[in-house]
Scaffold this active site. Structure first.
Site, PDB file in Angstrom:
ATOM      1  N   LYS A 106      48.905  49.144  70.508  1.00  0.00           N
ATOM      2  CA  LYS A 106      49.926  49.070  69.493  1.00  0.00           C
ATOM      3  C   LYS A 106      49.648  48.537  68.328  1.00  0.00           C
ATOM      4  O   LYS A 106      48.391  47.933  68.306  1.00  0.00           O
ATOM      5  CB  LYS A 106      51.065  47.997  70.146  1.00  0.00           C
ATOM      6  N   ASP A 125      57.798  56.565  67.901  1.00  0.00           N
ATOM      7  CA  ASP A 125      58.626  55.540  68.251  1.00  0.00           C
ATOM      8  C   ASP A 125      60.031  56.270  68.371  1.00  0.00           C
ATOM      9  O   ASP A 125      60.677  56.257  67.370  1.00  0.00           O
ATOM     10  CB  ASP A 125      58.701  54.565  67.318  1.00  0.00           C
ATOM     11  N   CYS A 142      82.289  24.352  58.328  1.00  0.00           N
ATOM     12  CA  CYS A 142      82.204  25.610  58.325  1.00  0.00           C
ATOM     13  C   CYS A 142      82.412  26.209  57.033  1.00  0.00           C
ATOM     14  O   CYS A 142      83.587  25.997  56.370  1.00  0.00           O
ATOM     15  CB  CYS A 142      82.979  26.075  59.636  1.00  0.00           C
ATOM     16  N   CYS A 190      89.150  29.655  63.360  1.00  0.00           N
ATOM     17  CA  CYS A 190      88.158  30.194  62.496  1.00  0.00           C
ATOM     18  C   CYS A 190      88.116  31.572  62.162  1.00  0.00           C
ATOM     19  O   CYS A 190      87.813  32.695  63.115  1.00  0.00           O
ATOM     20  CB  CYS A 190      86.820  29.905  62.927  1.00  0.00           C
ATOM     21  N   SER A 230      55.806  55.259  82.265  1.00  0.00           N
ATOM     22  CA  SER A 230      55.646  54.537  81.077  1.00  0.00           C
ATOM     23  C   SER A 230      53.913  54.171  80.881  1.00  0.00           C
ATOM     24  O   SER A 230      53.309  54.535  81.694  1.00  0.00           O
ATOM     25  CB  SER A 230      56.578  53.647  80.818  1.00  0.00           C
ATOM     26  N   LYS A 279      44.259  58.655  75.621  1.00  0.00           N
ATOM     27  CA  LYS A 279      44.526  59.453  76.990  1.00  0.00           C
ATOM     28  C   LYS A 279      43.045  60.014  77.584  1.00  0.00           C
ATOM     29  O   LYS A 279      42.421  60.737  76.672  1.00  0.00           O
ATOM     30  CB  LYS A 279      45.284  60.704  76.992  1.00  0.00           C
ATOM     31  N   TYR A 292      53.810  66.321  73.514  1.00  0.00           N
ATOM     32  CA  TYR A 292      52.579  65.973  73.434  1.00  0.00           C
ATOM     33  C   TYR A 292      52.133  66.040  74.835  1.00  0.00           C
ATOM     34  O   TYR A 292      51.036  65.519  75.296  1.00  0.00           O
ATOM     35  CB  TYR A 292      52.746  64.487  73.163  1.00  0.00           C
ATOM     36  N   GLU A 338      46.262  59.980  70.162  1.00  0.00           N
ATOM     37  CA  GLU A 338      47.551  60.433  69.519  1.00  0.00           C
ATOM     38  C   GLU A 338      48.387  59.416  68.807  1.00  0.00           C
ATOM     39  O   GLU A 338      48.134  58.197  69.367  1.00  0.00           O
ATOM     40  CB  GLU A 338      48.463  61.068  70.240  1.00  0.00           C
ATOM     41  N   CYS A 351      80.263  25.962  64.528  1.00  0.00           N
ATOM     42  CA  CYS A 351      81.721  25.481  64.142  1.00  0.00           C
ATOM     43  C   CYS A 351      82.708  25.599  65.455  1.00  0.00           C
ATOM     44  O   CYS A 351      82.668  26.399  66.260  1.00  0.00           O
ATOM     45  CB  CYS A 351      82.389  26.955  63.337  1.00  0.00           C
ATOM     46  N   LYS A 372      51.384  57.136  68.649  1.00  0.00           N
ATOM     47  CA  LYS A 372      52.429  56.413  69.567  1.00  0.00           C
ATOM     48  C   LYS A 372      53.812  56.823  68.671  1.00  0.00           C
ATOM     49  O   LYS A 372      54.025  55.907  68.027  1.00  0.00           O
ATOM     50  CB  LYS A 372      52.155  55.314  70.265  1.00  0.00           C
ATOM     51  N   ARG A 389      64.527  60.331  79.621  1.00  0.00           N
ATOM     52  CA  ARG A 389      63.566  59.525  80.544  1.00  0.00           C
ATOM     53  C   ARG A 389      64.349  58.839  81.964  1.00  0.00           C
ATOM     54  O   ARG A 389      64.004  58.852  82.919  1.00  0.00           O
ATOM     55  CB  ARG A 389      62.707  58.722  79.849  1.00  0.00           C
ATOM     56  N   TYR A 392      67.662  83.412  55.787  1.00  0.00           N
ATOM     57  CA  TYR A 392      67.820  82.827  57.261  1.00  0.00           C
ATOM     58  C   TYR A 392      69.240  82.976  57.611  1.00  0.00           C
ATOM     59  O   TYR A 392      69.748  83.303  58.551  1.00  0.00           O
ATOM     60  CB  TYR A 392      67.017  81.416  57.234  1.00  0.00           C
ATOM     61  N   CYS A 431      86.042  28.168  57.836  1.00  0.00           N
ATOM     62  CA  CYS A 431      87.555  27.578  58.108  1.00  0.00           C
ATOM     63  C   CYS A 431      87.285  26.036  57.541  1.00  0.00           C
ATOM     64  O   CYS A 431      88.422  25.537  57.907  1.00  0.00           O
ATOM     65  CB  CYS A 431      87.782  27.633  59.314  1.00  0.00           C
TER      66      CYS A 431
HETATM   67  S1  IVH Z   1      51.667  59.910  76.543  1.00  0.00           S
HETATM   68  C1  IVH Z   1      52.262  58.678  81.474  1.00  0.00           C
HETATM   69  N1  IVH Z   1      51.740  60.376  74.324  1.00  0.00           N
HETATM   70  O1  IVH Z   1      55.581  55.754  74.627  1.00  0.00           O
HETATM   71  C2  IVH Z   1      52.680  58.554  79.906  1.00  0.00           C
HETATM   72  N2  IVH Z   1      53.429  59.062  75.041  1.00  0.00           N
HETATM   73  O2  IVH Z   1      55.463  53.531  77.300  1.00  0.00           O
HETATM   74  C3  IVH Z   1      52.497  59.797  79.110  1.00  0.00           C
HETATM   75  N3  IVH Z   1      55.280  58.036  73.549  1.00  0.00           N
HETATM   76  O3  IVH Z   1      58.354  56.131  76.324  1.00  0.00           O
HETATM   77  C4  IVH Z   1      52.918  59.515  77.710  1.00  0.00           C
HETATM   78  N4  IVH Z   1      54.238  58.762  72.026  1.00  0.00           N
HETATM   79  O4  IVH Z   1      57.708  58.709  75.853  1.00  0.00           O
HETATM   80  C5  IVH Z   1      52.489  59.788  75.333  1.00  0.00           C
HETATM   81  N5  IVH Z   1      51.678  60.554  71.957  1.00  0.00           N
HETATM   82  C6  IVH Z   1      52.362  60.034  72.938  1.00  0.00           C
HETATM   83  C7  IVH Z   1      53.662  59.153  72.762  1.00  0.00           C
HETATM   84  C8  IVH Z   1      54.004  58.777  74.026  1.00  0.00           C
HETATM   85  C9  IVH Z   1      55.131  58.058  72.308  1.00  0.00           C
HETATM   86  C10 IVH Z   1      56.215  57.268  74.301  1.00  0.00           C
HETATM   87  C11 IVH Z   1      56.522  57.642  75.603  1.00  0.00           C
HETATM   88  C12 IVH Z   1      56.802  56.571  76.479  1.00  0.00           C
HETATM   89  C13 IVH Z   1      56.290  55.285  75.617  1.00  0.00           C
HETATM   90  C14 IVH Z   1      55.129  54.768  76.524  1.00  0.00           C
END
Ligand code: IVH
Length: 519
Positions: free
Chosen positions: A328, A131, A422, A444, A97, A304, A240, A127, A438, A129, A150, A51, A425
């Site tokens: 969550k 982070d 403290c 200090c 969001s 969803k 996604y 799916e 303190c 979520k 965003r 590559y 100091c």
């Molecule tokens: S769907 C209209 N799918 O979670 C919302 N969001 O507050 C469509 N996030 O910052 C979002 N994984 O970016 C969706 N599998 C997932 C996600 C996801 C993470 C984030 C999204 C947003 C926060 C939701």
């Protein structure tokens, strides 16, 4: 060999570059394909060395003739010249969001609402979520033209140059499916936990402030003005959601998800379609259990509605769509032992008891300290040195001691007491509600160190190299007695300090000097 005669055909002047253009195109295609196989499908067909060889050949061609350099060339991933600032641009489609909850009850209510509103029983796409930091990717005729953070959901920052450096972001869509005229995709930029730990170790070694979480680090990386720094951070991007598509159409989200794969995006794993709350709860439970097996952080599952027409009918509130929600996870908890309770004196003089722990992995990140907040908290939880405790880490916050775990047969240490003076100091401390302070505001050394670190931190003046260790050295060696002394430092004072050499000394002074004028 025949002599060239005057009527021999002379090749047109641009012939070599035509051949070069063909070769460059072939190399680009091969590199796109192999990067896709490697990053999206994890089944490479050629070695890394091969590559690299193809890549170097393309680079050489482009260097010889810069006109061969296209915006979707894999060589454009290495980072561009630093920018002065990001431009703010409007999203192609708003980035909303999600409504979120940790409670199963909230999921039941969500499902009931949808059942009432819809003609058909709902099917849900589930799916993990992710982070990370969310991003909008815009393609025209198959080529990535823009990537936007965003921001406030309506407008974000144009970080295209940075996003180009992420290998799992297609610069050009694969042709397993025709490219739409315009496509906007939402994805999440993530740092793997292992890359995050490696990166933080490097920061600590060079006395820079470590990041609190892979998410912070990913978000910081995509907002670097110098995309070469973004390129160093080993980011991945999962796609996604199709935010907008012109020239293709989907009836169900699962079809859009399928298409994302055909276009060459890396997608979240473990996606499922279900039709009941019980199945959602089971998925949530399973995913929570498997969370630690992943090398990236997830903090829940996203539910969803699969039917896209029904989504359009349901619409959105000003903040979130009515057709989706996040379910969550509870914050992560782990059990370990308190080896010692230390006192940390912050820049405002507050004494914080800190539990120094037997290091433990919490969600892939090693934790060796947790905050005990203040005198009253320690008393309430009755945490003593040697105790077994449950600790918790939620997102970016400092790990906390949640509770002590009873060990009936174990002899315990004496109850913890805040010191009367403290530890930095020796000044007698004063009580201020639950806090212990303190009062030696200007004398200090611990407060001064805290102020220096704060001053140098990313959220303040962002002075590279002014981390905890350096701040401590500067104060302990008497080089800085008050904040203003920082600006009088010269490299000669620093070169002989432990961990410093000529270059690091000059760099630190230069970093400080850069901040003496307001930009
Ligand atoms: S769907 C209209 N799918 O979670 C919302 N969001 O507050 C469509 N996030 O910052 C979002 N994984 O970016 C969706 N599998 C997932 C996600 C996801 C993470 C984030 C999204 C947003 C926060 C939701």
């Amino acid at each position: 060999m025949a002599e060239r005669t005057s009527d021999a055909k002379v090749p047109p002047a641009d012939a070599p570059s035509e051949a070069a253009a063909r070769e460059a195109r072939r190399l680009r295609e091969a590199l796109h394909r192999h990067a896709y196989l490697y990053y999206a499908e994890a089944r490479p067909e050629i070695s890394d060395a091969e590559y690299d060889r193809l890549f170097a050949r393309l680079q050489a061609l482009e260097e010889a003739d810069p006109a061969l350099r296209t915006p979707d060339s894999p060589t454009q991933r290495v980072g561009a010249e630093p920018q002065d600032a990001f431009e703010t641009v409007r999203h192609v489609a708003p980035m909303l969001s999600l409504d979120s909850s940790q409670e199963e009850e909230a999921v039941r209510r969500f499902d009931e609402r949808l059942r009432k509103a819809l003609e058909h029983p709902p099917e849900y796409l589930l799916e993990p979520k992710l982070d990370g930091a969310s991003i909008e990717l815009v393609y025209e005729d198959g080529v990535l033209i823009r990537a936007v953070t965003r921001g406030n959901g309506q407008r974000g920052e144009d970080v295209t140059e940075n996003i180009r450096t992420i290998a799992s972001v297609p610069l050009r869509l694969r042709d397993a499916r025709p490219s739409p005229r315009r496509l906007a995709v939402r994805g999440e930029v993530m740092m793997t936990v292992s890359a995050f730990e490696r990166f933080n170790e490097r920061l600590l070694e060079s006395d820079q402030e470590p990041y609190a979480s892979p998410r912070n680090s990913a978000a910081g990386a995509i907002r670097q003005l110098d995309s070469r720094l973004t390129a160093e951070r080993e980011l991945v991007c999962f796609a996604y959601d199709v935010l907008l598509v012109e020239g293709d159409r989907f009836r169900r989200d699962r079809d859009a998800f399928e298409a994302l794969g055909e276009w060459g995006f890396l997608r979240p794993e473990r996606v499922e379609v279900v039709d009941s709350v019980d199945a959602i709860v089971a998925y949530h439970g399973r995913t929570a259990e498997e969370r630690d097996d992943l090398d990236y952080e997830i903090d829940g599952v996203v539910i969803k509605l699969d039917d896209l027409d029904a989504r359009a009918d349901l619409g959105a509130t000003s903040h979130h769509p009515r057709w989706a929600m996040a379910f969550k996870f509870e914050p992560r908890k782990e059990v370990t032992r308190v080896e010692r309770i230390a006192i940390s004196v912050g820049r405002t003089g507050i004494l914080t008891p800190v539990a120094l722990l037997l290091p433990v992995q919490v969600g892939g990140v090693t934790i060796s300290r947790a905050s005990l907040h203040n005198r009253e908290e320690v008393a309430r939880k009755d945490v003593r040195e040697g105790d077994r405790v449950r600790i918790q880490r939620a997102g970016d916050v400092i790990p906390q001691v949640v509770e002590r775990i009873e060990e009936p047969d174990r002899e315990r240490a004496a109850p913890f007491r805040m010191p009367d003076t403290c530890p930095a100091c020796g000044t007698p401390v004063v009580e201020d509600g639950p806090r212990t302070v303190c009062p030696n505001r200007f004398g200090c050394p611990a407060q001064l160190k805290g102020r220096l670190v704060h001053f140098g931190s990313r959220n303040a003046l962002d002075i590279e190299g002014l981390g905890e260790e350096t701040a401590a050295l500067l104060v302990d060696r008497g080089l800085v007695r008050e904040l203003a002394d920082l600006f009088d430092l010269v490299p000669e004072q620093l070169v002989d300090l432990p961990g410093f050499a000529e270059k690091s000394a000059t760099n630190l002074v230069a970093g400080i000097r850069r901040r003496t004028s307001v930009e």
